[in-house]
Design a protein around this motif. Structure first.
Motif, mmCIF file in Angstrom:
data_model
loop_
_atom_site.group_PDB
_atom_site.id
_atom_site.type_symbol
_atom_site.label_atom_id
_atom_site.label_comp_id
_atom_site.label_asym_id
_atom_site.label_seq_id
_atom_site.Cartn_x
_atom_site.Cartn_y
_atom_site.Cartn_z
ATOM 1 N N TYR A 170 -9.569 -16.723 46.934
ATOM 2 C CA TYR A 170 -9.343 -16.025 48.149
ATOM 3 C C TYR A 170 -7.843 -15.371 48.260
ATOM 4 C CZ TYR A 170 -8.798 -15.083 53.200
ATOM 5 O OH TYR A 170 -8.573 -14.585 54.465
ATOM 6 N N GLU A 171 -6.988 -16.341 47.482
ATOM 7 C CA GLU A 171 -5.459 -15.849 47.248
ATOM 8 C C GLU A 171 -5.161 -15.003 46.090
ATOM 9 O OE1 GLU A 171 -4.011 -19.924 47.429
ATOM 10 O OE2 GLU A 171 -3.824 -19.912 49.788
ATOM 11 N N GLY A 172 -6.357 -14.660 45.385
ATOM 12 C CA GLY A 172 -6.243 -14.011 44.213
ATOM 13 C C GLY A 172 -5.384 -14.758 43.027
ATOM 14 N N LYS A 173 -5.752 -15.869 42.951
ATOM 15 C CA LYS A 173 -5.026 -16.723 41.947
ATOM 16 C C LYS A 173 -6.246 -17.263 41.089
ATOM 17 C CE LYS A 173 -1.618 -18.864 44.832
ATOM 18 N NZ LYS A 173 -1.273 -19.860 45.497
ATOM 19 N N GLU A 174 -5.886 -17.394 39.849
ATOM 20 C CA GLU A 174 -6.985 -17.866 38.731
ATOM 21 C C GLU A 174 -7.181 -19.287 39.091
ATOM 22 O OE1 GLU A 174 -7.691 -16.368 35.776
ATOM 23 O OE2 GLU A 174 -7.234 -14.679 36.798
ATOM 24 N N PRO A 175 -8.384 -19.820 39.114
ATOM 25 C CA PRO A 175 -8.697 -21.070 39.093
ATOM 26 C C PRO A 175 -7.950 -22.146 38.145
ATOM 27 C CG PRO A 175 -10.485 -19.963 37.645
ATOM 28 C CD PRO A 175 -9.476 -18.949 38.086
ATOM 29 N N LEU A 176 -7.647 -23.396 38.512
ATOM 30 C CA LEU A 176 -7.085 -24.152 37.868
ATOM 31 C C LEU A 176 -7.865 -24.607 36.656
ATOM 32 C CD1 LEU A 176 -5.337 -26.665 40.271
ATOM 33 C CD2 LEU A 176 -4.237 -24.828 39.125
ATOM 34 N N SER A 177 -7.314 -25.051 35.546
ATOM 35 C CA SER A 177 -7.975 -25.525 34.552
ATOM 36 C C SER A 177 -8.063 -27.124 34.813
ATOM 37 C CB SER A 177 -7.038 -25.483 33.028
ATOM 38 O OG SER A 177 -6.087 -26.493 33.167
ATOM 39 N N ALA A 178 -9.149 -27.602 34.143
ATOM 40 C CA ALA A 178 -9.469 -29.052 34.343
ATOM 41 C C ALA A 178 -8.295 -29.816 34.299
ATOM 42 C CB ALA A 178 -10.479 -29.354 33.347
ATOM 43 N N LYS A 179 -7.549 -29.646 32.977
ATOM 44 C CA LYS A 179 -6.392 -30.602 32.862
ATOM 45 C C LYS A 179 -5.292 -30.519 34.221
ATOM 46 C CE LYS A 179 -2.664 -31.351 29.413
ATOM 47 N NZ LYS A 179 -1.971 -30.805 28.490
ATOM 48 N N GLU A 180 -5.085 -29.188 34.650
ATOM 49 C CA GLU A 180 -4.188 -28.812 35.663
ATOM 50 C C GLU A 180 -4.565 -29.486 36.983
ATOM 51 O OE1 GLU A 180 -2.288 -24.594 34.827
ATOM 52 O OE2 GLU A 180 -4.378 -24.877 35.316
ATOM 53 N N PHE A 181 -5.863 -29.248 37.156
ATOM 54 C CA PHE A 181 -6.630 -30.101 38.464
ATOM 55 C C PHE A 181 -6.438 -31.479 38.387
ATOM 56 C CE2 PHE A 181 -10.232 -31.698 40.348
ATOM 57 C CZ PHE A 181 -10.211 -31.469 41.869
ATOM 58 N N LEU A 182 -6.598 -32.054 37.503
ATOM 59 C CA LEU A 182 -6.585 -33.551 37.473
ATOM 60 C C LEU A 182 -5.325 -34.174 37.785
ATOM 61 C CD1 LEU A 182 -9.292 -34.378 34.578
ATOM 62 C CD2 LEU A 182 -9.401 -34.790 37.084
ATOM 63 N N ALA A 183 -4.226 -33.187 36.993
ATOM 64 C CA ALA A 183 -2.782 -33.920 37.217
ATOM 65 C C ALA A 183 -2.603 -33.657 38.567
ATOM 66 C CB ALA A 183 -2.003 -32.844 36.127
ATOM 67 N N LEU A 184 -3.111 -32.579 39.319
ATOM 68 C CA LEU A 184 -2.653 -32.370 40.842
ATOM 69 C C LEU A 184 -3.506 -33.372 41.400
ATOM 70 C CD1 LEU A 184 -1.313 -30.344 42.761
ATOM 71 C CD2 LEU A 184 -3.543 -29.209 42.711
ATOM 72 N N MET A 185 -4.623 -33.926 41.182
ATOM 73 C CA MET A 185 -5.329 -34.999 41.860
ATOM 74 C C MET A 185 -4.421 -36.141 41.800
ATOM 75 S SD MET A 185 -8.955 -34.373 42.912
ATOM 76 C CE MET A 185 -10.130 -35.799 42.249
ATOM 77 N N ARG A 186 -3.864 -36.555 40.717
ATOM 78 C CA ARG A 186 -3.309 -37.987 40.130
ATOM 79 C C ARG A 186 -1.892 -37.682 41.279
ATOM 80 N NH1 ARG A 186 -4.592 -37.954 35.102
ATOM 81 N NH2 ARG A 186 -2.842 -36.543 34.680
ATOM 82 N N GLU A 187 -1.321 -36.606 41.246
ATOM 83 C CA GLU A 187 -0.022 -36.534 41.879
ATOM 84 C C GLU A 187 -0.298 -37.108 43.446
ATOM 85 O OE1 GLU A 187 1.639 -32.784 41.735
ATOM 86 O OE2 GLU A 187 2.579 -32.975 43.791
ATOM 87 N N LYS A 188 -1.156 -36.111 43.883
ATOM 88 C CA LYS A 188 -1.629 -36.364 45.601
ATOM 89 C C LYS A 188 -2.144 -37.494 45.808
ATOM 90 C CE LYS A 188 -0.611 -31.976 46.120
ATOM 91 N NZ LYS A 188 0.854 -31.617 46.609
ATOM 92 N N LYS A 189 -2.986 -38.275 45.018
ATOM 93 C CA LYS A 189 -3.598 -39.548 45.320
ATOM 94 C C LYS A 189 -2.349 -40.586 45.338
ATOM 95 C CE LYS A 189 -6.406 -40.025 42.276
ATOM 96 N NZ LYS A 189 -7.624 -40.046 41.120
ATOM 97 N N ARG A 190 -1.419 -40.545 44.467
ATOM 98 C CA ARG A 190 -0.247 -41.425 44.584
ATOM 99 C C ARG A 190 0.296 -41.443 45.848
ATOM 100 N NH1 ARG A 190 2.887 -39.671 39.969
ATOM 101 N NH2 ARG A 190 0.761 -40.185 38.781
#
Lengths: 247, 214
Positions: free
Chosen positions: A112-132
């Motif tokens: 919606y914002e015109g950005k590329e989807p995150l790769s699996a690796k980027e996504f999981l890293a983001l999940m980890r950071e926010k979960k912490r």
């Protein structure tokens, strides 16, 4: 100060019964607004209407998000435009993993914002950071959305999703209900960390307790479908002491 | 056919026009059947009839039956299971699921019998159905005949629609309604597909269900 959300004379009903009877509210970027009020005043209806819940009907009035007419947008488009609701009762979705759910949601928003989807690796890293940040366990990834979560875990999971999606307008609907004091502190700290000069939040609560942690710029009293009083954070303390009987 | 003492018979049937099995199990044997009907013709209105009849004739047998049908158009699928525990110490598990769209029709007849001598039997029969349209129809006829007293037996059947509150929850996170429907339907179907032991076949089917909801 730029207005983020403008609500003009909003009326809404459910099953033919009018619940909101002319709500007016302006929320500027960077502000935290608390909405308090007795049960049945329309607090949850307001959050449902702002997010486009199909169970409610808007009978008149206008709502603008950064100048865009919010009421004509589909619920998912409102979400992508940055409206986030922390549900009072988060829904369990058996068979849909948190990872799959969150990745789908985040990539829809990025598209919606015109950005590329995150790769699996980027996504999981983001999940980890926010979960912490929310002190959520790692095993969460493989679990179904909210399934078998305790009350506290569900509320933390809402704020975790908020951290992932970085909304411009977060509506916290009774986020404090069912939380013990430790979970309340973690959730509130999470919300405070996510605060920026560009985003805003609406904190819907029955009790003053949460507002010790998330300090509002404005406190509104919603009674019988209208905002009947507005003040600063001291109004919440006053309400705690005197109750809602005067409204 | 007969499954000999201690043997294992495991089969997966994918999009067969009809599966008919008559199986007798000897002591300690294991049978696992998975039937998947996912790609029945949308235009021709195919009629599929599955009939699985299994008798546990020796002690300590295990029987598993899993079935999934996703129907469109005027498709019709009938799945019939007849499981008999003639002697004790056996287990049986049945999970039968239907997803019904358009004018499709599904029917489940589940006959579970536990004979007087079949003490310490454990038997579970579950039938779950998801209706995606107002005109689809599901008929369920579970039938339990239990003549032994020291058994553990459960059965359950339910037919419902997609959970509106779950759909809205997903939309509120930015997922469009169609995609949200698909995620829910897939989650419903995966429970059966995940019982397939062969990883290659399982993954192929799991991949194929992405995009089947219209």
């Amino acid at each position: 100060m730029k207005p983020l959300l403008v609500i003009k004379d909003l009326h809404a009903s459910i099953g033919g019964k009018e619940i909101l009877k002319g709500v007016n509210l302006v929320i500027n970027e960077g502000e935290v607004h608390a909405i308090m009020g007795p049960n049945g005043a329309g607090k949850s209806t307001l959050s449902a209407v702002l997010t486009g819940n199909p169970a409610y009907e808007v009978t008149s009035g206008e709502v603008y998000l950064r100048g865009q007419n919010l009421l004509t947008m589909e619920p998912e488009v409102r979400a992508r435009a940055g409206v986030f609701l922390s549900f009072q009762y988060p829904v369990e979705i058996p068979g849909v993993s948190m990872t799959n759910f969150m990745r789908t949601a985040l990539n829809e928003k990025r598209a919606y914002e015109g950005k590329e989807p995150l790769s699996a690796k980027e996504f999981l890293a983001l999940m980890r950071e926010k979960k912490r940040m929310l002190e959520l366990p790692d095993k969460l990834n493989n679990r179904s959305v909210n399934e078998g979560f305790s009350g506290g875990e569900k509320k933390k999971n809402e704020i975790f999703q908020m951290a992932m999606l970085e909304p411009c307008l977060a509506i916290l609907d009774e986020t404090d209900s069912g939380l013990d004091i430790d979970a309340l502190r973690i959730v509130a700290e999470g919300v405070n960390k996510l605060k920026t000069p560009q985003n805003a939040s609406i904190v819907i609560t029955h009790y003053q307790r949460l507002l010790d942690y998330i300090v509002p710029d404005f406190v509104h009293v919603l009674a019988d479908g209208k905002i009947v009083k507005t003040g600063d954070k001291t109004l919440a303390l006053e309400l705690e002491e005197k109750g809602y009987e005067g409204f | 056919m007969r499954v000999s003492k201690g043997d294992i018979f495991e089969r997966v049937f994918i999009n067969e026009p009809g599966v008919n099995l008559l199986i007798e199990q000897e002591a300690g044997s294991r049978v696992k059947i998975v039937i998947v009907n996912l790609e029945i013709s949308k235009s021709r209105g195919l009629e599929v009839s599955n009939n699985i009849t299994i008798s546990q004739l020796g002690e300590g047998c295990s029987t598993e039956i899993y079935a999934l049908a996703f129907l469109h158009g005027s498709d019709s699928v009938t799945t019939e299971t007849h499981v008999t525990h003639a002697v004790g110490g056996g287990t049986s598990v049945q999970l039968i699921k239907f997803v019904l769209d358009d004018n499709s029709r599904g029917r489940f007849i589940g006959d579970l019998k536990i004979a007087p001598d079949a003490q310490q039997t454990e038997a579970h029969q579950t039938n779950r159905n998801l209706l995606l349209s107002e005109t689809a129809e599901m008929r369920t006829q579970p039938q339990l005949e239990i003549y032994a007293d020291d058994v553990k037996a459960t059965h359950g059947a339910s037919t419902g629609q997609l959970d509106e509150s779950a759909l809205f929850y997903m939309q509120q996170r930015g997922i469009d309604k169609q995609k949200a429907r698909q995620l829910l339907v897939n989650a419903f179907m995966k429970e059966v597909l995940n019982t397939i032991g062969d990883e290659r076949v399982r993954e192929q089917l799991l991949n194929s269900i992405d995009g089947v909801v219209e």
